[in-house]
Design a protein around this motif. Structure first.
Motif, PDB file in Angstrom:
ATOM      1  N   ALA A 208       0.828  -1.211   0.000  1.00 34.14           N
ATOM      2  CA  ALA A 208       0.000   0.000   0.000  1.00 34.14           C
ATOM      3  C   ALA A 208       0.859   1.256   0.000  1.00 34.14           C
ATOM      4  CB  ALA A 208      -0.930  -0.010   1.206  1.00 34.14           C
ATOM      5  N   ASP A 209       1.947   1.229   0.785  1.00 32.26           N
ATOM      6  CA  ASP A 209       2.829   2.402   0.848  1.00 32.26           C
ATOM      7  C   ASP A 209       3.532   2.636  -0.486  1.00 32.26           C
ATOM      8  OD1 ASP A 209       2.104   2.940   3.415  1.00 32.26           O
ATOM      9  OD2 ASP A 209       3.921   2.140   4.354  1.00 32.26           O
ATOM     10  N   GLU A 210       3.952   1.555  -1.150  1.00 35.37           N
ATOM     11  CA  GLU A 210       4.614   1.713  -2.447  1.00 35.37           C
ATOM     12  C   GLU A 210       3.646   2.286  -3.485  1.00 35.37           C
ATOM     13  OE1 GLU A 210       7.605   1.581  -3.072  1.00 35.37           O
ATOM     14  OE2 GLU A 210       8.566   0.347  -1.556  1.00 35.37           O
ATOM     15  N   ARG A 211       2.404   1.817  -3.453  1.00 34.19           N
ATOM     16  CA  ARG A 211       1.403   2.372  -4.366  1.00 34.19           C
ATOM     17  C   ARG A 211       1.196   3.860  -4.097  1.00 34.19           C
ATOM     18  NH1 ARG A 211      -2.840  -2.665  -3.725  1.00 34.19           N
ATOM     19  NH2 ARG A 211      -2.053  -3.938  -5.455  1.00 34.19           N
ATOM     20  N   ALA A 212       1.132   4.211  -2.809  1.00 38.59           N
ATOM     21  CA  ALA A 212       0.908   5.612  -2.448  1.00 38.59           C
ATOM     22  C   ALA A 212       2.096   6.481  -2.845  1.00 38.59           C
ATOM     23  CB  ALA A 212       0.654   5.731  -0.944  1.00 38.59           C
ATOM     24  N   GLU A 213       3.322   5.975  -2.647  1.00 37.85           N
ATOM     25  CA  GLU A 213       4.497   6.758  -3.016  1.00 37.85           C
ATOM     26  C   GLU A 213       4.576   6.966  -4.517  1.00 37.85           C
ATOM     27  OE1 GLU A 213       8.056   5.145  -1.396  1.00 37.85           O
ATOM     28  OE2 GLU A 213       7.447   5.437   0.693  1.00 37.85           O
ATOM     29  N   GLY A 214       4.259   5.916  -5.278  1.00 36.56           N
ATOM     30  CA  GLY A 214       4.233   6.071  -6.729  1.00 36.56           C
ATOM     31  C   GLY A 214       3.207   7.113  -7.154  1.00 36.56           C
ATOM     32  N   ALA A 215       2.039   7.110  -6.493  1.00 36.81           N
ATOM     33  CA  ALA A 215       1.009   8.109  -6.806  1.00 36.81           C
ATOM     34  C   ALA A 215       1.473   9.511  -6.460  1.00 36.81           C
ATOM     35  CB  ALA A 215      -0.277   7.771  -6.054  1.00 36.81           C
ATOM     36  N   VAL A 216       2.226   9.643  -5.360  1.00 44.48           N
ATOM     37  CA  VAL A 216       2.755  10.962  -4.966  1.00 44.48           C
ATOM     38  C   VAL A 216       3.657  11.515  -6.063  1.00 44.48           C
ATOM     39  CG1 VAL A 216       4.354  12.128  -3.387  1.00 44.48           C
ATOM     40  CG2 VAL A 216       2.557  10.656  -2.482  1.00 44.48           C
ATOM     41  N   TYR A 217       4.553  10.680  -6.563  1.00 44.37           N
ATOM     42  CA  TYR A 217       5.481  11.146  -7.604  1.00 44.37           C
ATOM     43  C   TYR A 217       4.741  11.482  -8.899  1.00 44.37           C
ATOM     44  CZ  TYR A 217       9.231   9.632  -4.521  1.00 44.37           C
ATOM     45  OH  TYR A 217      10.080   9.494  -3.451  1.00 44.37           O
TER      46      TYR A 217
ATOM     47  N   LEU B 149      10.949   7.957 -10.929  1.00 43.43           N
ATOM     48  CA  LEU B 149      10.837   7.522  -9.535  1.00 43.43           C
ATOM     49  C   LEU B 149       9.546   6.720  -9.332  1.00 43.43           C
ATOM     50  CD1 LEU B 149      12.009  10.651  -7.504  1.00 43.43           C
ATOM     51  CD2 LEU B 149      13.160   8.446  -7.650  1.00 43.43           C
ATOM     52  N   ALA B 150       8.455   7.182  -9.941  1.00 40.08           N
ATOM     53  CA  ALA B 150       7.195   6.446  -9.841  1.00 40.08           C
ATOM     54  C   ALA B 150       7.331   5.053 -10.447  1.00 40.08           C
ATOM     55  CB  ALA B 150       6.085   7.229 -10.532  1.00 40.08           C
ATOM     56  N   GLN B 151       8.074   4.941 -11.541  1.00 39.82           N
ATOM     57  CA  GLN B 151       8.295   3.640 -12.169  1.00 39.82           C
ATOM     58  C   GLN B 151       9.109   2.731 -11.262  1.00 39.82           C
ATOM     59  OE1 GLN B 151       6.808   2.857 -14.955  1.00 39.82           O
ATOM     60  NE2 GLN B 151       7.626   0.771 -15.033  1.00 39.82           N
ATOM     61  N   ALA B 152      10.074   3.292 -10.561  1.00 39.63           N
ATOM     62  CA  ALA B 152      10.872   2.496  -9.620  1.00 39.63           C
ATOM     63  C   ALA B 152      10.003   1.992  -8.471  1.00 39.63           C
ATOM     64  CB  ALA B 152      12.032   3.337  -9.087  1.00 39.63           C
ATOM     65  N   GLU B 153       9.089   2.824  -7.982  1.00 38.93           N
ATOM     66  CA  GLU B 153       8.191   2.383  -6.920  1.00 38.93           C
ATOM     67  C   GLU B 153       7.288   1.259  -7.420  1.00 38.93           C
ATOM     68  OE1 GLU B 153       8.713   3.260  -4.066  1.00 38.93           O
ATOM     69  OE2 GLU B 153       9.791   5.159  -4.202  1.00 38.93           O
ATOM     70  N   LEU B 154       6.975   1.263  -8.718  1.00 42.98           N
ATOM     71  CA  LEU B 154       6.160   0.192  -9.293  1.00 42.98           C
ATOM     72  C   LEU B 154       6.898  -1.144  -9.225  1.00 42.98           C
ATOM     73  CD1 LEU B 154       3.597  -0.685 -10.766  1.00 42.98           C
ATOM     74  CD2 LEU B 154       4.698  -0.057 -12.928  1.00 42.98           C
ATOM     75  N   ARG B 155       8.213  -1.121  -9.437  1.00 40.76           N
ATOM     76  CA  ARG B 155       8.995  -2.366  -9.309  1.00 40.76           C
ATOM     77  C   ARG B 155       8.903  -2.905  -7.890  1.00 40.76           C
ATOM     78  NH1 ARG B 155      13.089   0.673 -11.859  1.00 40.76           N
ATOM     79  NH2 ARG B 155      14.325   0.587  -9.937  1.00 40.76           N
ATOM     80  N   HIS B 156       9.010  -2.036  -6.906  1.00 39.88           N
ATOM     81  CA  HIS B 156       8.897  -2.469  -5.509  1.00 39.88           C
ATOM     82  C   HIS B 156       7.488  -3.000  -5.235  1.00 39.88           C
ATOM     83  CE1 HIS B 156      12.344   0.476  -4.266  1.00 39.88           C
ATOM     84  NE2 HIS B 156      12.708  -0.403  -5.186  1.00 39.88           N
TER      85      HIS B 156
END
Length: 385
Positions: free
Chosen positions: A40-49, A67-74
């Protein structure tokens, strides 16, 4: 055996040996909860970027999208770890929810500062379920966001510095003045007049002082900045006997680099045989000097005046509302304390440090100064007036 007959099943002794694969251990309920929170946090961080990227253009936008793409990998890592348990959604942490809301509506340097702290607080380095690459990614992400936040901090650094100093000075100095007068037993009208006098005198002093300070600093930097005199004088100089080399040596260049620059200035060659000895044409004659972003003198002066006044009016609000004596002093102290917590938290946030630590430090310094004058007021009392 006929050609059409199926081959018999090989006996166990004749069966080929296949490498045994250990069955994947089922995750524990605690692991499932933790992984869902990470997801959930990774999804939220990707949305923030992505929200921040939508409010920017050019290079900054591209960096944020990557950066959002990197959060998608996580995100995909935790999705694979959860397997069949990934379908149930979990709310991200409150910090991520607030951060996304701020990014959607503001997209300012404050959001980048919060995102920087969020990346720096990643638990992946201590969690064996996260890969070492993910932990390394979070460290790199923090530095990327720090670099983006620096651009905004530089834009704010001049007038923001004056604003923060002005507000804090107004809060602390006028609270100390009002508390000192209130402790003596003076009338409410006298305390109120003293507070207004302190507000006006302090705001004028801060505004004038900030103007002189910034103006002087800009003049000092201007006097230190190299001029273009070398370009005008170069055509008439002798390569073997001139002081042009000394100019560049005085600016900190080596003998070899200074001679190269002098020959280049005098037109002995039009291209750099060794580009490392020459400056970028866009920064010619600056010789690597980096100037602090200090803002304009008038802007800093106005910000200092206004924010000092806005801070200095807080301690006298109780007296404007009709309170007097000890209740007025207590209310003034509480109001100023809340304001100090806010300004300290903002400074901590923008500097990438702990907002809470900076807020309480600001509170302690401000109330400590006010307590000193309050003690003096109690010591002298009305008999000294």
């Amino acid at each position: 055996m006929t050609p059409d007959a199926a081959p018999a099943d090989p006996s166990p002794a004749e069966s080929p040996q296949r490498p045994a694969t250990a069955p994947r251990r089922r995750p524990t309920p605690a692991q499932i909860r933790r992984w869902r929170k990470y997801l959930a946090d990774e999804r939220a961080e990707g949305a923030v970027y992505r929200e921040l990227a939508a409010r920017r253009e050019g290079e900054e936008r591209q960096i944020l999208l990557e950066l959002a793409q990197a959060e998608l990998r996580h995100e995909m890592h935790w999705h694979r770890m959860l397997g069949e348990h990934a379908h149930r959604r979990t709310r991200p942490s409150a910090k991520r929810v607030v951060l996304r809301s701020l990014a959607r509506h503001f997209g300012s340097v404050f959001v980048l500062a919060l995102a920087q702290r969020a990346e720096g607080a990643s638990p992946y380095a201590e969690d064996s379920d996260a890969t070492p690459q993910m932990a390394a990614d979070e460290l790199v992400h923090e530095e990327v966001v720090r670099g983006l936040a620096v651009r905004g901090r530089n834009r704010l650094s001049g007038n923001f510095r004056a604003a923060v100093f002005g507000a804090n000075d107004g809060l602390v100095s006028n609270l100390a003045l009002v508390m000192g007068m209130g402790a003596t037993g003076a009338s409410s009208s006298l305390v109120l007049f003293t507070g207004f006098a302190g507000l006006l005198a302090g705001a004028l002093s801060m505004g004038a002082g900030e103007y002189v300070s910034v103006r002087s600093q800009r003049e000092l930097l201007s006097a230190s900045k190299p001029t273009q005199a070398t370009l005008a004088a170069a055509p008439n100089l002798d390569l073997d006997a001139n002081e042009l080399v000394l100019v560049y040596k005085a600016r900190g260049m080596s003998q070899e680099a200074a001679e190269h620059r002098a020959a280049e200035r005098m037109g002995y060659f039009s291209c750099d045989c060794d580009p490392s000895l020459s400056l970028n044409p866009e920064k010619a004659d600056e010789d690597g000097m980096e100037h602090e972003t200090i803002g304009s003198a008038l802007g800093a002066s106005a910000a200092s005046f206004c924010f000092f006044a806005s801070g200095a009016i807080v301690p006298i609000l109780p007296y404007l509302l009709g309170l007097s004596g000890t209740p007025a002093v207590i209310v003034a102290t509480v109001l100023v304390g809340l304001a100090l917590l806010c300004t300290g938290g903002v400074v901590g946030l923008l500097s990438g440090a702990s907002p809470a630590k900076r807020a309480f430090r600001q509170l302690g310094i401000g109330l400590g100064a006010a307590a000193c004058t309050y003690g003096l007021g109690l010591l002298f009392g009305t008999t000294a007036l």
